[in-house]
Design a protein around this motif. Structure first.
Motif, PDB file in Angstrom:
ATOM      1  N   ASP A  68     -17.539 -17.455  -6.747  1.00 45.07           N
ATOM      2  CA  ASP A  68     -16.302 -16.745  -6.404  1.00 45.07           C
ATOM      3  C   ASP A  68     -15.640 -17.313  -5.147  1.00 45.07           C
ATOM      4  OD1 ASP A  68     -16.449 -14.949  -8.554  1.00 45.07           O
ATOM      5  OD2 ASP A  68     -17.720 -13.560  -7.431  1.00 45.07           O
ATOM      6  N   GLU A  69     -16.189 -18.394  -4.611  1.00 41.93           N
ATOM      7  CA  GLU A  69     -15.671 -18.926  -3.345  1.00 41.93           C
ATOM      8  C   GLU A  69     -14.199 -19.313  -3.442  1.00 41.93           C
ATOM      9  OE1 GLU A  69     -18.411 -20.005  -4.852  1.00 41.93           O
ATOM     10  OE2 GLU A  69     -20.079 -20.067  -3.426  1.00 41.93           O
ATOM     11  N   GLU A  70     -13.846 -19.964  -4.525  1.00 40.79           N
ATOM     12  CA  GLU A  70     -12.464 -20.438  -4.664  1.00 40.79           C
ATOM     13  C   GLU A  70     -11.508 -19.245  -4.770  1.00 40.79           C
ATOM     14  OE1 GLU A  70      -8.818 -22.166  -5.918  1.00 40.79           O
ATOM     15  OE2 GLU A  70      -9.928 -20.674  -7.062  1.00 40.79           O
ATOM     16  N   LEU A  71     -11.919 -18.236  -5.521  1.00 44.39           N
ATOM     17  CA  LEU A  71     -11.099 -17.027  -5.694  1.00 44.39           C
ATOM     18  C   LEU A  71     -10.880 -16.330  -4.353  1.00 44.39           C
ATOM     19  CD1 LEU A  71      -9.740 -14.800  -7.376  1.00 44.39           C
ATOM     20  CD2 LEU A  71     -12.034 -13.837  -7.766  1.00 44.39           C
ATOM     21  N   LEU A  72     -11.948 -16.171  -3.579  1.00 41.99           N
ATOM     22  CA  LEU A  72     -11.833 -15.459  -2.300  1.00 41.99           C
ATOM     23  C   LEU A  72     -11.018 -16.265  -1.303  1.00 41.99           C
ATOM     24  CD1 LEU A  72     -15.430 -14.000  -2.036  1.00 41.99           C
ATOM     25  CD2 LEU A  72     -13.340 -12.854  -2.759  1.00 41.99           C
ATOM     26  N   GLY A  73     -11.209 -17.568  -1.310  1.00 40.42           N
ATOM     27  CA  GLY A  73     -10.402 -18.419  -0.442  1.00 40.42           C
ATOM     28  C   GLY A  73      -8.931 -18.349  -0.825  1.00 40.42           C
ATOM     29  N   HIS A  74      -8.667 -18.318  -2.100  1.00 43.44           N
ATOM     30  CA  HIS A  74      -7.283 -18.207  -2.576  1.00 43.44           C
ATOM     31  C   HIS A  74      -6.668 -16.881  -2.126  1.00 43.44           C
ATOM     32  CE1 HIS A  74      -3.790 -18.747  -5.064  1.00 43.44           C
ATOM     33  NE2 HIS A  74      -4.058 -17.675  -5.765  1.00 43.44           N
ATOM     34  N   ALA A  75      -7.450 -15.808  -2.203  1.00 42.08           N
ATOM     35  CA  ALA A  75      -6.941 -14.493  -1.770  1.00 42.08           C
ATOM     36  C   ALA A  75      -6.543 -14.540  -0.290  1.00 42.08           C
ATOM     37  CB  ALA A  75      -7.999 -13.413  -2.021  1.00 42.08           C
ATOM     38  N   LEU A  76      -7.314 -15.242   0.520  1.00 44.54           N
ATOM     39  CA  LEU A  76      -6.985 -15.358   1.947  1.00 44.54           C
ATOM     40  C   LEU A  76      -5.701 -16.165   2.153  1.00 44.54           C
ATOM     41  CD1 LEU A  76     -10.493 -15.989   3.552  1.00 44.54           C
ATOM     42  CD2 LEU A  76      -9.089 -13.929   3.736  1.00 44.54           C
ATOM     43  N   VAL A  77      -5.559 -17.227   1.385  1.00 48.14           N
ATOM     44  CA  VAL A  77      -4.347 -18.042   1.521  1.00 48.14           C
ATOM     45  C   VAL A  77      -3.115 -17.237   1.092  1.00 48.14           C
ATOM     46  CG1 VAL A  77      -3.164 -20.107   0.655  1.00 48.14           C
ATOM     47  CG2 VAL A  77      -5.575 -20.231   1.299  1.00 48.14           C
ATOM     48  N   VAL A  78      -3.263 -16.427   0.041  1.00 47.39           N
ATOM     49  CA  VAL A  78      -2.145 -15.575  -0.402  1.00 47.39           C
ATOM     50  C   VAL A  78      -1.845 -14.504   0.653  1.00 47.39           C
ATOM     51  CG1 VAL A  78      -1.450 -13.849  -2.118  1.00 47.39           C
ATOM     52  CG2 VAL A  78      -2.431 -16.030  -2.862  1.00 47.39           C
ATOM     53  N   ALA A  79      -2.884 -13.948   1.273  1.00 45.27           N
ATOM     54  CA  ALA A  79      -2.669 -12.959   2.341  1.00 45.27           C
ATOM     55  C   ALA A  79      -1.824 -13.577   3.448  1.00 45.27           C
ATOM     56  CB  ALA A  79      -4.012 -12.480   2.892  1.00 45.27           C
ATOM     57  N   ARG A  80      -2.158 -14.774   3.827  1.00 47.53           N
ATOM     58  CA  ARG A  80      -1.413 -15.479   4.883  1.00 47.53           C
ATOM     59  C   ARG A  80       0.022 -15.768   4.464  1.00 47.53           C
ATOM     60  NH1 ARG A  80       1.702 -19.944   5.924  1.00 47.53           N
ATOM     61  NH2 ARG A  80       1.271 -20.864   7.932  1.00 47.53           N
TER      62      ARG A  80
ATOM     63  N   ASP B 115       0.858  -1.179   0.000  1.00 46.42           N
ATOM     64  CA  ASP B 115       0.000   0.000   0.000  1.00 46.42           C
ATOM     65  C   ASP B 115       0.900   1.237   0.000  1.00 46.42           C
ATOM     66  OD1 ASP B 115      -3.228   0.499   1.123  1.00 46.42           O
ATOM     67  OD2 ASP B 115      -1.826   2.181   1.017  1.00 46.42           O
ATOM     68  N   THR B 116       0.557   2.212  -0.841  1.00 47.22           N
ATOM     69  CA  THR B 116       1.384   3.418  -0.962  1.00 47.22           C
ATOM     70  C   THR B 116       1.182   4.385   0.204  1.00 47.22           C
ATOM     71  OG1 THR B 116      -0.337   4.266  -2.435  1.00 47.22           O
ATOM     72  CG2 THR B 116       1.673   3.434  -3.467  1.00 47.22           C
ATOM     73  N   ASN B 117       0.168   4.156   1.024  1.00 46.97           N
ATOM     74  CA  ASN B 117      -0.081   5.008   2.191  1.00 46.97           C
ATOM     75  C   ASN B 117      -0.240   4.097   3.417  1.00 46.97           C
ATOM     76  OD1 ASN B 117      -0.671   7.190   3.838  1.00 46.97           O
ATOM     77  ND2 ASN B 117      -2.837   7.229   3.264  1.00 46.97           N
ATOM     78  N   PRO B 118       0.867   3.476   3.827  1.00 45.23           N
ATOM     79  CA  PRO B 118       0.763   2.415   4.844  1.00 45.23           C
ATOM     80  C   PRO B 118       0.258   2.921   6.186  1.00 45.23           C
ATOM     81  CG  PRO B 118       3.068   2.980   4.395  1.00 45.23           C
ATOM     82  CD  PRO B 118       2.248   3.695   3.374  1.00 45.23           C
ATOM     83  N   GLN B 119      -0.609   2.125   6.787  1.00 46.86           N
ATOM     84  CA  GLN B 119      -1.186   2.436   8.098  1.00 46.86           C
ATOM     85  C   GLN B 119      -0.561   1.592   9.202  1.00 46.86           C
ATOM     86  OE1 GLN B 119      -3.358   5.053   8.279  1.00 46.86           O
ATOM     87  NE2 GLN B 119      -2.773   5.221   6.130  1.00 46.86           N
ATOM     88  N   ALA B 120       0.479   0.869   8.875  1.00 44.37           N
ATOM     89  CA  ALA B 120       1.192   0.017   9.823  1.00 44.37           C
ATOM     90  C   ALA B 120       2.577  -0.232   9.229  1.00 44.37           C
ATOM     91  CB  ALA B 120       0.437  -1.304  10.011  1.00 44.37           C
ATOM     92  N   PRO B 121       3.536  -0.701  10.042  1.00 45.36           N
ATOM     93  CA  PRO B 121       4.875  -0.957   9.505  1.00 45.36           C
ATOM     94  C   PRO B 121       4.855  -1.863   8.272  1.00 45.36           C
ATOM     95  CG  PRO B 121       4.942  -0.993  11.894  1.00 45.36           C
ATOM     96  CD  PRO B 121       3.486  -0.852  11.513  1.00 45.36           C
ATOM     97  N   GLU B 122       3.958  -2.839   8.265  1.00 46.92           N
ATOM     98  CA  GLU B 122       3.722  -3.636   7.050  1.00 46.92           C
ATOM     99  C   GLU B 122       2.261  -3.456   6.662  1.00 46.92           C
ATOM    100  OE1 GLU B 122       6.039  -4.908   5.381  1.00 46.92           O
ATOM    101  OE2 GLU B 122       7.665  -5.274   6.807  1.00 46.92           O
ATOM    102  N   HIS B 123       2.029  -3.089   5.432  1.00 49.72           N
ATOM    103  CA  HIS B 123       0.660  -2.893   4.935  1.00 49.72           C
ATOM    104  C   HIS B 123       0.669  -3.193   3.448  1.00 49.72           C
ATOM    105  CE1 HIS B 123      -3.080  -0.001   4.606  1.00 49.72           C
ATOM    106  NE2 HIS B 123      -3.298  -1.195   4.053  1.00 49.72           N
ATOM    107  N   PHE B 124      -0.005  -4.289   3.098  1.00 53.01           N
ATOM    108  CA  PHE B 124      -0.109  -4.627   1.679  1.00 53.01           C
ATOM    109  C   PHE B 124      -1.550  -4.972   1.343  1.00 53.01           C
ATOM    110  CE2 PHE B 124      -0.439  -9.288   1.892  1.00 53.01           C
ATOM    111  CZ  PHE B 124       0.101  -9.587   3.140  1.00 53.01           C
ATOM    112  N   LEU B 125      -1.817  -4.971   0.054  1.00 55.31           N
ATOM    113  CA  LEU B 125      -3.152  -5.259  -0.453  1.00 55.31           C
ATOM    114  C   LEU B 125      -3.104  -6.545  -1.261  1.00 55.31           C
ATOM    115  CD1 LEU B 125      -4.015  -1.696  -1.839  1.00 55.31           C
ATOM    116  CD2 LEU B 125      -4.555  -2.622   0.427  1.00 55.31           C
ATOM    117  N   VAL B 126      -4.177  -7.319  -1.181  1.00 52.36           N
ATOM    118  CA  VAL B 126      -4.360  -8.459  -2.082  1.00 52.36           C
ATOM    119  C   VAL B 126      -5.574  -8.135  -2.938  1.00 52.36           C
ATOM    120  CG1 VAL B 126      -4.732 -10.943  -2.295  1.00 52.36           C
ATOM    121  CG2 VAL B 126      -3.441 -10.042  -0.330  1.00 52.36           C
TER     122      VAL B 126
ATOM    123  N   HIS C 124     -10.324  -5.551  -2.781  1.00 47.33           N
ATOM    124  CA  HIS C 124      -8.988  -5.745  -2.214  1.00 47.33           C
ATOM    125  C   HIS C 124      -9.080  -6.033  -0.731  1.00 47.33           C
ATOM    126  CE1 HIS C 124      -9.964  -1.426  -2.138  1.00 47.33           C
ATOM    127  NE2 HIS C 124      -9.275  -1.343  -1.019  1.00 47.33           N
ATOM    128  N   LEU C 125      -8.146  -6.825  -0.266  1.00 46.59           N
ATOM    129  CA  LEU C 125      -7.964  -7.092   1.152  1.00 46.59           C
ATOM    130  C   LEU C 125      -6.773  -6.287   1.626  1.00 46.59           C
ATOM    131  CD1 LEU C 125      -8.180 -11.010   1.076  1.00 46.59           C
ATOM    132  CD2 LEU C 125     -10.055  -9.379   1.461  1.00 46.59           C
TER     133      LEU C 125
END
Ligand code: AMP
Ligand code: ZN
Length: 114
Positions: A57-69, A30-41, A100-101
């Motif tokens: 869209d269940e598989e897509l959203l679940g995949h986004a969560l796994v990538v966030a982790r 994220d270009t305007n981070p609100q924490a020391p680490e701040h990214f978007l998925v 985005h997450l």
């Protein structure tokens, strides 16, 4: 989608600090981070918000969560924990209408959010 900043990043047309990419999601700083680490998925496909998510869209959203982790682990914020946020539409505080997450970590989070 034409004129969408996150579609431009997905297409590789706009600069971004990309942390992860596949055919379904892209994670970037994220270009305007609100924490020391701040990214978007973000989803590679243009979905305006969670309000437009559909059955199928269940598989897509679940995949986004796994990538966030996975990216959280790579950035070293998995062990102590992180905050995951999806702002939806106007009252949810969404400013970029492309799903985005937010993943934030590296400091103590408080509850409730403002
Ligand atoms: P939201 O308010 O939930 O829609 O979040 C949008 C987020 O996108 C904000 O935290 C912005 O700082 C971030 N943002 C906007 N444009 C960019 C960009 N080009 N690259 C990275 N982050 C961005
Ligand atoms: Zn888009």
């Amino acid at each position: 989608m034409n004129g969408c900043p996150f579609c431009s990043i997905v297409a590789g047309e706009a600069p971004a600090g990309v942390l992860y990419r596949d055919d379904r999601v892209v994670a970037f700083k994220d270009t305007n981070p609100q924490a020391p680490e701040h990214f978007l998925v973000v989803t590679a496909r243009h979905i305006p918000s969670l309000a437009e998510v559909e059955s199928g869209d269940e598989e897509l959203l679940g995949h986004a969560l796994v990538v966030a982790r996975k990216v959280a682990q790579e950035l070293g914020i998995l062990e102590r924990g992180f905050r995951l946020v999806a702002n939806c539409r106007r009252q949810g505080g969404q400013t970029v209408p492309h799903l985005h997450l937010h993943v934030m970590g590296g400091r103590q989070m408080t509850w409730p959010p403002g």
